[in-house]
Design a protein around this motif. Structure first.
Motif, PDB file in Angstrom:
ATOM      1  N   SER A 270       0.838  -1.198   0.000  1.00  0.00           N
ATOM      2  CA  SER A 270       0.000   0.000   0.000  1.00  0.00           C
ATOM      3  C   SER A 270       0.873   1.248   0.000  1.00  0.00           C
ATOM      4  CB  SER A 270      -0.939   0.003   1.215  1.00  0.00           C
ATOM      5  OG  SER A 270      -0.184  -0.034   2.424  1.00  0.00           O
ATOM      6  N   TRP A 271       0.248   2.361  -0.310  1.00  0.00           N
ATOM      7  CA  TRP A 271       0.905   3.663  -0.233  1.00  0.00           C
ATOM      8  C   TRP A 271       0.317   4.421   0.957  1.00  0.00           C
ATOM      9  CZ3 TRP A 271      -0.218   4.844  -6.087  1.00  0.00           C
ATOM     10  CH2 TRP A 271       0.633   4.038  -6.874  1.00  0.00           C
ATOM     11  N   LYS A 272       1.153   5.135   1.672  1.00  0.00           N
ATOM     12  CA  LYS A 272       0.688   5.894   2.835  1.00  0.00           C
ATOM     13  C   LYS A 272       0.859   7.382   2.591  1.00  0.00           C
ATOM     14  CE  LYS A 272       1.389   2.265   6.275  1.00  0.00           C
ATOM     15  NZ  LYS A 272       1.998   1.883   7.573  1.00  0.00           N
ATOM     16  N   PHE A 273      -0.244   8.107   2.827  1.00  0.00           N
ATOM     17  CA  PHE A 273      -0.252   9.561   2.724  1.00  0.00           C
ATOM     18  C   PHE A 273      -0.717  10.101   4.073  1.00  0.00           C
ATOM     19  CE2 PHE A 273      -1.238   7.717  -1.393  1.00  0.00           C
ATOM     20  CZ  PHE A 273      -0.312   8.332  -2.228  1.00  0.00           C
ATOM     21  N   ALA A 274       0.230  10.584   4.890  1.00  0.00           N
ATOM     22  CA  ALA A 274      -0.074  11.025   6.257  1.00  0.00           C
ATOM     23  C   ALA A 274      -0.715   9.853   7.003  1.00  0.00           C
ATOM     24  CB  ALA A 274      -0.971  12.259   6.240  1.00  0.00           C
ATOM     25  N   ASP A 275      -1.978  10.028   7.442  1.00  0.00           N
ATOM     26  CA  ASP A 275      -2.646   8.964   8.196  1.00  0.00           C
ATOM     27  C   ASP A 275      -3.498   8.058   7.307  1.00  0.00           C
ATOM     28  OD1 ASP A 275      -1.580   9.930  10.562  1.00  0.00           O
ATOM     29  OD2 ASP A 275      -3.266  11.311  10.899  1.00  0.00           O
ATOM     30  N   VAL A 276      -3.446   8.283   6.014  1.00  0.00           N
ATOM     31  CA  VAL A 276      -4.281   7.514   5.086  1.00  0.00           C
ATOM     32  C   VAL A 276      -3.435   6.429   4.423  1.00  0.00           C
ATOM     33  CG1 VAL A 276      -5.706   7.604   3.014  1.00  0.00           C
ATOM     34  CG2 VAL A 276      -5.773   9.495   4.669  1.00  0.00           C
ATOM     35  N   GLU A 277      -3.933   5.204   4.448  1.00  0.00           N
ATOM     36  CA  GLU A 277      -3.271   4.090   3.771  1.00  0.00           C
ATOM     37  C   GLU A 277      -4.079   3.713   2.545  1.00  0.00           C
ATOM     38  OE1 GLU A 277      -1.396  -0.341   4.700  1.00  0.00           O
ATOM     39  OE2 GLU A 277      -2.891   0.524   6.054  1.00  0.00           O
ATOM     40  N   LEU A 278      -3.470   3.776   1.377  1.00  0.00           N
ATOM     41  CA  LEU A 278      -4.133   3.460   0.121  1.00  0.00           C
ATOM     42  C   LEU A 278      -3.667   2.085  -0.349  1.00  0.00           C
ATOM     43  CD1 LEU A 278      -5.998   4.552  -2.172  1.00  0.00           C
ATOM     44  CD2 LEU A 278      -3.914   5.340  -3.307  1.00  0.00           C
ATOM     45  N   PRO A 279      -4.550   1.074  -0.309  1.00  0.00           N
ATOM     46  CA  PRO A 279      -4.134  -0.269  -0.737  1.00  0.00           C
ATOM     47  C   PRO A 279      -3.866  -0.298  -2.236  1.00  0.00           C
ATOM     48  CG  PRO A 279      -6.501  -0.214  -0.378  1.00  0.00           C
ATOM     49  CD  PRO A 279      -5.971   1.121   0.093  1.00  0.00           C
ATOM     50  N   ILE A 280      -2.822  -0.988  -2.641  1.00  0.00           N
ATOM     51  CA  ILE A 280      -2.464  -1.129  -4.047  1.00  0.00           C
ATOM     52  C   ILE A 280      -2.549  -2.582  -4.491  1.00  0.00           C
ATOM     53  CG2 ILE A 280      -0.632  -0.796  -5.762  1.00  0.00           C
ATOM     54  CD1 ILE A 280      -1.923   1.779  -4.718  1.00  0.00           C
ATOM     55  N   MET A 281      -1.986  -3.488  -3.685  1.00  0.00           N
ATOM     56  CA  MET A 281      -2.036  -4.916  -3.989  1.00  0.00           C
ATOM     57  C   MET A 281      -2.579  -5.657  -2.769  1.00  0.00           C
ATOM     58  SD  MET A 281      -0.841  -5.038  -7.112  1.00  0.00           S
ATOM     59  CE  MET A 281      -0.644  -6.814  -7.323  1.00  0.00           C
ATOM     60  N   LEU A 282      -3.558  -6.522  -2.985  1.00  0.00           N
ATOM     61  CA  LEU A 282      -4.101  -7.319  -1.888  1.00  0.00           C
ATOM     62  C   LEU A 282      -3.243  -8.554  -1.637  1.00  0.00           C
ATOM     63  CD1 LEU A 282      -7.920  -7.070  -2.642  1.00  0.00           C
ATOM     64  CD2 LEU A 282      -6.502  -5.607  -1.192  1.00  0.00           C
ATOM     65  N   ILE A 283      -2.758  -9.160  -2.701  1.00  0.00           N
ATOM     66  CA  ILE A 283      -1.719 -10.178  -2.631  1.00  0.00           C
ATOM     67  C   ILE A 283      -0.787  -9.937  -3.812  1.00  0.00           C
ATOM     68  CG2 ILE A 283      -2.956 -11.948  -1.329  1.00  0.00           C
ATOM     69  CD1 ILE A 283      -3.836 -13.232  -3.846  1.00  0.00           C
TER      70      ILE A 283
END
Length: 361
Positions: A49-62
């Motif tokens: 995932s990518w993290k922006f401050a307190d937000v985690e943006l999932p990119i790959m689940l597996i």
């Protein structure tokens, strides 16, 4: 497309959705169907995932499954609480839209009669219905992206619009990010296109068209590309391996995949048990009656249809149908090799669960 044709397609799509809705609340939620929650809820654990401050943006689940579907449901669950109908109806509607795209593809390449035959056969294919009702593959977005891209590529071939070319390859890139094994579909399409349409391929292989296609596919698959740069080629390293299973065993698995019998014991129990449930509705009673009339079939006729299509080339070799049949058979053969690998993986996973008494994530 005339208004009459559009209305008829809407009726077919609505009937497909209505039949699928009979299964939506009754089939249990499979683990792979629910894996999107790893990219939605705090207790989830996306692979990357990518993290922006307190937000985690999932990119790959597996390692080979992207978070595109999780992004969609993350927005949907803001307005509707998760339950079977909310999880499954959107995929069922997209599968109905794929019927329309399939009709459009056949209509543009072969003709109206073939389009109706193909669309009706797909709409009444029980494997297609069940796989999209419980999208445990997940495969629904794969079907949509593939058919949408093919329709756009046919439009590009006839009109030469680079916009259609770009949109087509964006969809193919999204298919790769959604599930990296979509590469098998791309490989099958490429092999079939080169083998069946060599002159048409040479006509369009200009530097400008290649640049548009590459840039568009990279745009669609960008999250997957960045992931494999951040973790060098992890998708390939984690999933590319040679299976040592016997050829005859793989052939048997491929046959069971094609005729739908592989779903017995996986999607539903292999046997009804000592106290089978009783029908509670008219359509359940109708289903039992139809099953008795047809002697309780456990497989469809897809394998025989494929064999019939192959042999039909003897009579249709000099007709306009030759190229579409060859294209379909070559592409299906390449993807079919992957299907056998996938089913073999399912069976191995099931054996491990039984032997260890546990479950695999």
């Amino acid at each position: 497309m005339t208004r009459r044709t559009q209305c008829a397609l809407i009726v077919v799509a609505l009937a497909f959705v209505a039949i699928g809705m009979l299964f939506v609340p009754r089939l249990g939620i499979e683990a792979d169907e629910a894996i999107i929650t790893n990219g939605i809820y705090d207790h989830g654990d996306p692979w990357y995932s990518w993290k922006f401050a307190d937000v985690e943006l999932p990119i790959m689940l597996i390692s080979y499954l992207g978070a595109l579907k999780a992004w969609f449901y993350n927005g949907l669950f803001l307005f509707m609480p998760p339950r079977p109908i909310v999880l499954r109806l959107p995929m069922l509607l997209l599968a109905a839209a794929s019927l329309w795209l399939f009709f459009e593809l056949l209509n543009r390449t072969i003709g109206r009669r073939a389009a109706w035959i193909g669309a009706l056969l797909l709409a009444t294919d029980t494997s297609y219905l069940l796989l999209n009702t419980a999208d445990y593959g997940p495969v629904t977005l794969q079907f949509l992206f593939k058919l949408g891209a093919l329709v756009l590529l046919v439009r590009f071939h006839k009109a030469g619009s680079k916009q259609d070319l770009a949109y087509a390859f964006v969809l193919l890139g999204l298919g790769l990010w959604d599930k990296a094994v979509f590469a098998w579909v791309l490989f099958g399409l490429a092999i079939a296109a080169v083998a069946v349409f060599p002159r048409e391929m040479r006509k369009h292989l200009s530097p400008a068209n290649i640049g548009v296609a590459v840039a568009a596919m990279l745009a669609g698959a960008l999250p997957l590309v960045i992931y494999n740069i951040a973790r060098p080629l992890e998708t390939l390293r984690s999933n590319a391996r040679v299976e040592q299973a016997a050829v005859l065993g793989k052939a048997a698995l491929l046959r069971r995949t094609m005729d739908g019998s592989v779903m017995f014991g996986f999607l539903t129990s292999a046997e009804p048990g000592p106290q089978p449930g009783q029908p509670n509705h008219w359509y359940q009673s109708l289903s039992l009656v139809a099953s008795r009339w047809t002697l309780h079939p456990r497989r469809n006729l897809m394998l025989f249809a494929a064999i019939g299509s192959a042999f039909s080339l003897i009579w249709l070799w000099n007709s306009p149908a030759r190229q579409p049949i060859l294209f379909g058979l070559i592409c299906a053969s390449v993807v079919g090799l992957y299907s056998a690998q996938l089913v073999n993986s399912w069976m191995h996973r099931a054996d491990q669960i039984i032997l260890t008494g546990g479950s695999h994530g």
